[in-house]
Motif scaffolding. Structure first.
Motif, PDB file in Angstrom:
ATOM      1  N   UNK A  10       0.708  -1.138  -0.095  1.00 48.71           N
ATOM      2  CA  UNK A  10       0.079   0.064   0.039  1.00 48.71           C
ATOM      3  C   UNK A  10       0.799   1.295  -0.123  1.00 48.71           C
ATOM      4  N   UNK A  11       2.044   1.251   0.829  1.00 47.40           N
ATOM      5  CA  UNK A  11       2.830   2.249   0.921  1.00 47.40           C
ATOM      6  C   UNK A  11       3.691   2.707  -0.459  1.00 47.40           C
ATOM      7  N   UNK A  12       3.771   1.693  -1.121  1.00 45.63           N
ATOM      8  CA  UNK A  12       4.464   1.766  -2.446  1.00 45.63           C
ATOM      9  C   UNK A  12       3.415   2.434  -3.444  1.00 45.63           C
ATOM     10  N   UNK A  13       2.245   1.811  -3.515  1.00 42.70           N
ATOM     11  CA  UNK A  13       1.357   2.175  -4.187  1.00 42.70           C
ATOM     12  C   UNK A  13       0.661   3.738  -4.021  1.00 42.70           C
ATOM     13  N   UNK A  14       0.804   3.995  -2.802  1.00 39.71           N
ATOM     14  CA  UNK A  14       0.097   5.318  -2.337  1.00 39.71           C
ATOM     15  C   UNK A  14       1.398   6.318  -2.886  1.00 39.71           C
ATOM     16  N   UNK A  15       2.648   5.932  -2.542  1.00 42.71           N
ATOM     17  CA  UNK A  15       3.679   6.787  -3.004  1.00 42.71           C
ATOM     18  C   UNK A  15       3.843   7.293  -4.525  1.00 42.71           C
ATOM     19  N   UNK A  16       3.565   6.078  -5.209  1.00 40.85           N
ATOM     20  CA  UNK A  16       3.558   6.479  -6.802  1.00 40.85           C
ATOM     21  C   UNK A  16       2.317   7.246  -7.128  1.00 40.85           C
ATOM     22  N   UNK A  17       1.245   7.134  -6.539  1.00 41.43           N
ATOM     23  CA  UNK A  17      -0.102   8.100  -6.776  1.00 41.43           C
ATOM     24  C   UNK A  17       0.403   9.569  -6.511  1.00 41.43           C
ATOM     25  N   UNK A  18       1.212   9.762  -5.371  1.00 44.70           N
ATOM     26  CA  UNK A  18       1.590  10.824  -4.813  1.00 44.70           C
ATOM     27  C   UNK A  18       2.517  11.621  -5.926  1.00 44.70           C
ATOM     28  N   UNK A  19       3.392  10.564  -6.275  1.00 43.86           N
ATOM     29  CA  UNK A  19       4.358  11.154  -7.351  1.00 43.86           C
ATOM     30  C   UNK A  19       3.708  11.796  -8.583  1.00 43.86           C
ATOM     31  N   UNK A  20       2.758  10.988  -9.067  1.00 43.37           N
ATOM     32  CA  UNK A  20       2.082  11.509 -10.257  1.00 43.37           C
ATOM     33  C   UNK A  20       1.248  12.586  -9.887  1.00 43.37           C
ATOM     34  N   UNK A  21       0.550  12.886  -8.875  1.00 40.35           N
ATOM     35  CA  UNK A  21      -0.023  13.933  -8.337  1.00 40.35           C
ATOM     36  C   UNK A  21       0.538  15.112  -8.537  1.00 40.35           C
ATOM     37  N   UNK A  22       1.824  15.135  -7.670  1.00 37.80           N
ATOM     38  CA  UNK A  22       2.583  16.440  -7.841  1.00 37.80           C
ATOM     39  C   UNK A  22       3.458  16.762  -9.054  1.00 37.80           C
ATOM     40  N   UNK A  23       3.390  15.549  -9.992  1.00 42.49           N
ATOM     41  CA  UNK A  23       3.889  15.950 -11.420  1.00 42.49           C
ATOM     42  C   UNK A  23       3.195  16.485 -12.220  1.00 42.49           C
ATOM     43  N   UNK A  24       1.681  16.357 -12.315  1.00 43.74           N
ATOM     44  CA  UNK A  24       1.000  16.597 -13.246  1.00 43.74           C
ATOM     45  C   UNK A  24      -0.291  17.594 -12.841  1.00 43.74           C
ATOM     46  N   UNK A  25       0.220  18.840 -12.205  1.00 37.40           N
ATOM     47  CA  UNK A  25      -0.890  19.746 -12.129  1.00 37.40           C
ATOM     48  C   UNK A  25      -1.489  20.327 -13.488  1.00 37.40           C
ATOM     49  N   UNK A  26      -2.551  21.119 -13.364  1.00 43.46           N
ATOM     50  CA  UNK A  26      -3.089  21.482 -14.654  1.00 43.46           C
ATOM     51  C   UNK A  26      -2.286  22.472 -15.299  1.00 43.46           C
ATOM     52  N   UNK A  27      -1.605  23.495 -14.406  1.00 42.48           N
ATOM     53  CA  UNK A  27      -0.803  24.361 -14.801  1.00 42.48           C
ATOM     54  C   UNK A  27       0.233  24.708 -13.554  1.00 42.48           C
ATOM     55  N   UNK A  28       1.422  24.758 -14.000  1.00 40.46           N
ATOM     56  CA  UNK A  28       2.433  24.927 -12.986  1.00 40.46           C
ATOM     57  C   UNK A  28       2.281  26.416 -12.376  1.00 40.46           C
ATOM     58  N   UNK A  29       1.561  27.347 -13.067  1.00 40.33           N
ATOM     59  CA  UNK A  29       1.523  28.669 -12.701  1.00 40.33           C
ATOM     60  C   UNK A  29       0.343  28.915 -11.355  1.00 40.33           C
ATOM     61  N   UNK A  30      -0.320  27.588 -11.082  1.00 33.46           N
ATOM     62  CA  UNK A  30      -1.249  27.848 -10.112  1.00 33.46           C
ATOM     63  C   UNK A  30      -1.337  26.303  -9.307  1.00 33.46           C
ATOM     64  N   UNK A  31      -0.331  26.294  -8.280  1.00 28.52           N
ATOM     65  CA  UNK A  31      -0.223  25.101  -7.647  1.00 28.52           C
ATOM     66  C   UNK A  31      -0.248  25.255  -6.109  1.00 28.52           C
ATOM     67  N   UNK A  32      -0.971  24.640  -5.235  1.00 27.05           N
ATOM     68  CA  UNK A  32      -1.259  24.936  -3.743  1.00 27.05           C
ATOM     69  C   UNK A  32       0.350  24.850  -3.283  1.00 27.05           C
ATOM     70  N   UNK A  33       0.851  25.673  -2.447  1.00 29.46           N
ATOM     71  CA  UNK A  33       1.974  25.614  -1.799  1.00 29.46           C
ATOM     72  C   UNK A  33       2.148  23.941  -1.276  1.00 29.46           C
ATOM     73  N   UNK A  34       1.538  23.123  -0.703  1.00 30.24           N
ATOM     74  CA  UNK A  34       1.874  21.795  -0.077  1.00 30.24           C
ATOM     75  C   UNK A  34       2.333  20.922  -1.289  1.00 30.24           C
TER      76      UNK A  34
END
Length: 362
Positions: A10-34
Motif C-alpha cells: 500500500x505504501x509503495x502504491x500510495x507513493x506512486x500515486x502522490x508522485x503522479x499527483x505532484x508531477x501533473x498539475x493543470x498548470x504550474x502557474x497555479x499550484x497549492x504550496x503543499x
C-alpha cells in the motif's frame, strides 16, 4: 515461504500515486504550496514523496533478497534491473516528437528520477547482500556524516564551501563540471551525482525497517514508530547546522524523510496488518506495477505537452483550459482537479493491470 506485508504494498502504491499527483498539475502557474517543492532549504509534503519511494525500495529489497545468495545469477538480475531503470529514465529525457525522435545530444539530461532509483537500488541491494545489520548501520552513518563534512567543510577552490544555490556548492560544482549542459538546471540538478550518495542512505534506512518487518519481534509497530520519532528529532536538530534540503539531499533531509516514512508506514501497518482493516487496497494493486505506472504517467504527460491541438494549445493545456478552467473557480483548485483526475486514471490502470494478471517487472 515469504511473508507478505500488505502495508508495504500500500505504501509503495500510495507513493506512486502522490508522485503522479505532484508531477501533473493543470498548470504550474497555479499550484497549492503543499504540492510544490521547497524553493531551497526546508521541505513541504511534496518533498517527502521521492524519498518515500527510495525508502520503500530498501524495504522491498529485504523481501526480495532475504533468501537469495550473493552469486552471479543474483548479481545479473540486479544489474539488469538497474540498467532497465536507467535506460527508461534516459529515454524519458531524450524523447521528442521530431524525427529521429530523440533530442540533440547536448540537450539530453543525464540524471533523473528513474536513473537515481536504478543507482540507489543497485548499491542498496549489493550492500544488503554483503553486510549484516551492524555493518549496514556503520555504512549508513559513514555516508551521512561523511557527506555532511564534505558538503559543509571541505574547501572548494581554496575557499569555504556553501550550501546555497551557488557555484561553490560541492554538489552543484560537480554536476556542472561533470555533466555540463546535461542537467535539469544550468547550475544544478536535484538528482545529481554527489547527492545520490546520501539517497543510498535513504534506501538503507528502508532496509532496516524491512529487517524489522520480517523479524519475529512482537513489538514491530512500537519499534517502527520509535525509529521514526528518533529520526525526525535527530534530523531536525541536525538541520540547524546542515539544512534540510531536497535538492542537495542533505543528511538531515535523509533522516527527517525516513522518520516520516516510518511513521506513515507504521500507521498503515497498524490499520491493515494488525487490525485487519480494509484500507487502500487499490494502492497495493498499483504498487504491483509501480515503475510501469510511473513511467507511463511520465511518458504520456510528456506526449500531452508535445502534441499540438492548435497553435495555442498542446493536448495538456487544451484539456485543462476546456474542461477544468471555469469562471469563479480558483485556478489552483482547477489545477488540483486536473492532477487528481490524472492520478485517478493511473490508479484505475494499475488496478486493471492487477485484475488482468499483467505484471511488468522492471
Amino acid at each position: 515461504m515469504k511473508e507478505r506485508i500488505l502495508a508495504v504494498d500500500i505504501f509503495r502504491g500510495l507513493t506512486i500515486a502522490l508522485m503522479i499527483l505532484v508531477n501533473t498539475p493543470g498548470t504550474w502557474a497555479a499550484v497549492y504550496p503543499p504540492l510544490r517543492h521547497a524553493e531551497w532549504h526546508g521541505y513541504t509534503p511534496t518533498d517527502l514523496v521521492f524519498p518515500f519511494f527510495l525508502f520503500i525500495v530498501g524495504t522491498s529489497i529485504v523481501f526480495a533478497y532475504r533468501n537469495k545468495t550473493a552469486n552471479s545469477k543474483t548479481y545479473r538480475k540486479i544489474v539488469i534491473r538497474t540498467l532497465k531503470l536507467i535506460g527508461l529514465g534516459l529515454f524519458l529525457g531524450a524523447f521528442t516528437l521530431e524525427f529521429p525522435f530523440f533530442k540533440d545530444f547536448a540537450e539530453i539530461r543525464f540524471p533523473g528520477v528513474l536513473q537515481r532509483i536504478g543507482v540507489v537500488f543497485f548499491f542498496a541491494a549489493l550492500l544488503y547482500l554483503h553486510f549484516r545489520k551492524k555493518g549496514l548501520i556503520v555504512i549508513t552513518a559513514a555516508i551521512l556524516i561523511g557527506y555532511w563534512l564534505w558538503m559543509a567543510y571541505l574547501p572548494l577552490d581554496g575557499a569555504a564551501p556553501s550550501l546555497e544555490r551557488v557555484a561553490n556548492n560541492w554538489a552543484n560544482y560537480i554536476d556542472v563540471n561533470l555533466f555540463g549542459s546535461h542537467t535539469y538546471k544550468p547550475d544544478y540538478d536535484p538528482e545529481g551525482l554527489l547527492s545520490t550518495l546520501p539517497s543510498i542512505a535513504t534506501s538503507l534506512l528502508g532496509i532496516f525497517t524491512g529487517l524489522l518487518l520480517v523479524s519475529k519481534r512482537d513489538d514491530k509497530l512500537k519499534v517502527m514508530l520509535l525509529m521514526g520519532v528518533i529520526m525526525l528529532i535527530v534530523g531536525t536538530l541536525w538541520g540547524m547546522v546542515f539544512p534540510i534540503n531536497k535538492a542537495l539531499w542533505t543528511s538531515s533531509f535523509v533522516l527527517v524523510t525516513a522518520g516520516w516514512a516510518n511513521l506513515v508506514l507504521g500507521l498503515i501497518y497498524y490499520l491493515t496488518d494488525m487490525r485487519g482493516i480494509r484500507f487502500g487496497s487499490i494502492f497495493s494493486k498499483v504498487g504491483a506495477n509501480a515503475i510501469t505506472v510511473y513511467f507511463l504517467s511520465s511518458f504520456i504527460a510528456k506526449l500531452f505537452y508535445l502534441i499540438r491541438v492548435n497553435e495555442d494549445h498542446g493536448v495538456h493545456s487544451w484539456l485543462f483550459d476546456t474542461i477544468y478552467v471555469h469562471d469563479g473557480v480558483p485556478l489552483e483548485f482547477s489545477s488540483l482537479l486536473y492532477g487528481l483526475s490524472v492520478t485517478g486514471f493511473y490508479l484505475f490502470l494499475g488496478w486493471w493491470m492487477y485484475r488482468k494478471g499483467i505484471f511488468i517487472k522492471v
